[in-house]
Design an enzyme around this catalytic site. Sequence first.
Site, mmCIF file in Angstrom:
data_model
loop_
_atom_site.group_PDB
_atom_site.id
_atom_site.type_symbol
_atom_site.label_atom_id
_atom_site.label_comp_id
_atom_site.label_asym_id
_atom_site.label_seq_id
_atom_site.Cartn_x
_atom_site.Cartn_y
_atom_site.Cartn_z
ATOM 1 N N GLY A 21 18.888 84.567 30.429
ATOM 2 C CA GLY A 21 19.730 83.590 29.743
ATOM 3 C C GLY A 21 18.896 82.376 29.380
ATOM 4 O O GLY A 21 17.805 82.177 29.929
ATOM 5 N N GLN A 50 17.562 73.588 27.494
ATOM 6 C CA GLN A 50 16.251 73.907 28.073
ATOM 7 C C GLN A 50 15.114 73.861 27.050
ATOM 8 O O GLN A 50 13.953 73.758 27.429
ATOM 9 C CB GLN A 50 16.288 75.293 28.732
ATOM 10 C CG GLN A 50 17.150 75.339 29.984
ATOM 11 C CD GLN A 50 17.220 76.739 30.543
ATOM 12 O OE1 GLN A 50 17.988 77.568 30.059
ATOM 13 N NE2 GLN A 50 16.400 77.030 31.531
ATOM 14 N N CYS A 88 15.701 80.037 37.565
ATOM 15 C CA CYS A 88 15.880 79.304 36.314
ATOM 16 C C CYS A 88 14.524 79.162 35.634
ATOM 17 O O CYS A 88 13.530 78.847 36.288
ATOM 18 C CB CYS A 88 16.468 77.925 36.585
ATOM 19 S SG CYS A 88 16.767 76.958 35.090
ATOM 20 N N LEU A 89 14.494 79.369 34.323
ATOM 21 C CA LEU A 89 13.225 79.271 33.583
ATOM 22 C C LEU A 89 12.690 77.844 33.598
ATOM 23 O O LEU A 89 11.496 77.641 33.349
ATOM 24 C CB LEU A 89 13.423 79.755 32.142
ATOM 25 C CG LEU A 89 13.770 81.249 32.018
ATOM 26 C CD1 LEU A 89 14.072 81.592 30.561
ATOM 27 C CD2 LEU A 89 12.646 82.126 32.556
ATOM 28 N N HIS A 132 25.842 79.512 34.962
ATOM 29 C CA HIS A 132 24.534 78.837 35.036
ATOM 30 C C HIS A 132 24.200 78.196 33.671
ATOM 31 O O HIS A 132 23.777 77.032 33.612
ATOM 32 C CB HIS A 132 23.497 79.880 35.448
ATOM 33 C CG HIS A 132 22.080 79.418 35.513
ATOM 34 N ND1 HIS A 132 21.351 79.394 36.682
ATOM 35 C CD2 HIS A 132 21.233 78.976 34.546
ATOM 36 C CE1 HIS A 132 20.132 78.934 36.421
ATOM 37 N NE2 HIS A 132 20.028 78.685 35.134
ATOM 38 N N GLU A 133 24.413 78.928 32.586
ATOM 39 C CA GLU A 133 24.089 78.400 31.247
ATOM 40 C C GLU A 133 25.040 77.270 30.850
ATOM 41 O O GLU A 133 24.605 76.278 30.256
ATOM 42 C CB GLU A 133 24.146 79.505 30.186
ATOM 43 C CG GLU A 133 23.247 80.707 30.413
ATOM 44 C CD GLU A 133 21.841 80.380 30.850
ATOM 45 O OE1 GLU A 133 21.360 79.270 30.565
ATOM 46 O OE2 GLU A 133 21.220 81.217 31.511
ATOM 47 N N HIS A 173 23.947 74.075 32.338
ATOM 48 C CA HIS A 173 22.841 73.435 31.601
ATOM 49 C C HIS A 173 23.371 72.566 30.460
ATOM 50 O O HIS A 173 22.861 71.468 30.222
ATOM 51 C CB HIS A 173 21.899 74.484 31.003
ATOM 52 C CG HIS A 173 20.853 75.011 31.942
ATOM 53 N ND1 HIS A 173 19.943 74.203 32.589
ATOM 54 C CD2 HIS A 173 20.538 76.284 32.308
ATOM 55 C CE1 HIS A 173 19.114 74.955 33.316
ATOM 56 N NE2 HIS A 173 19.462 76.228 33.167
HETATM 57 O O1 GNR Z 1 16.392 84.303 33.994
HETATM 58 C C1 GNR Z 1 17.304 83.834 34.707
HETATM 59 N N1 GNR Z 1 17.738 84.527 35.777
HETATM 60 C C2 GNR Z 1 18.847 84.193 36.535
HETATM 61 C C3 GNR Z 1 19.020 84.835 37.743
HETATM 62 C C4 GNR Z 1 20.120 84.555 38.534
HETATM 63 C C5 GNR Z 1 21.051 83.633 38.095
HETATM 64 C C6 GNR Z 1 20.880 82.975 36.892
HETATM 65 C C7 GNR Z 1 19.786 83.256 36.113
HETATM 66 S S1 GNR Z 1 19.592 82.460 34.583
HETATM 67 C C8 GNR Z 1 17.853 82.491 34.403
HETATM 68 C C9 GNR Z 1 17.433 81.992 33.034
HETATM 69 C C10 GNR Z 1 17.768 80.531 32.905
HETATM 70 O O2 GNR Z 1 17.127 79.638 33.379
HETATM 71 N N2 GNR Z 1 18.829 80.232 32.222
HETATM 72 O O3 GNR Z 1 19.205 78.969 32.084
HETATM 73 NI NI NI Z 2 18.482 77.978 33.884
#
Ligand code: GNR
Ligand code: NI
Length: 178
Positions: free
Chosen positions: A46, A51, A92-93, A134-135, A138
Amino acid sequence: MSALTILRYPAARLRRVARTVEAVDARIRTLIEDMLETMYAASGIGLAATQVDVHERVVVLDISETHDQPLALVNPEIVWESSEHVRGDEGCLSLPGIQESVERAARVTVAALGADGQLRRIEADGLLAVCLQHELDHLQGKVFVDALSSLKRTRIKTRLQKQEREAARDARQSAPAL
Ligand code: GNR
Ligand code: NI
């Protein structure tokens, strides 16, 4: 298409609240393409526009093993969430190499516009439900480590700083001598 730079925690720009997209036009479709390229290049499932330092309500996701099920959502909103919650490890990236346990609603329904501008509803559970929450966080300027203790967050910042120092040193060492 072009890959974009991903902001790293604790960048202040990760705290901006994204604004609503007024029209799903060519500019937004290009952003979606670039975000998908960026997400795939970074092996993420995601990515939120926040980001990549674009503060508009756009997210992309692909939780498939085959990386061929892209999902792009414009102006996503959670319209329902289960009272049942689940806890699981997240990454999270914007915090590479960091994994922490987070509690989320087990199931959510999200309403959003697609890349075609059409309104759609997504009923999600499992990893997709987690990733959507999660997204959407952000887009509100929230990061998954915000709920942790300040001690844990300090340790995470220290670990990320060390990682960046080592990456910078490695880059210098592999640079050709002038
Ligand atoms: O790549 C991602 N893996 C992930 C694993 C578990 C819960 C949420 C995520 S999202 C993350 C990519 C990201 O940072 N999205 O904002
Ligand atoms: Ni993230």
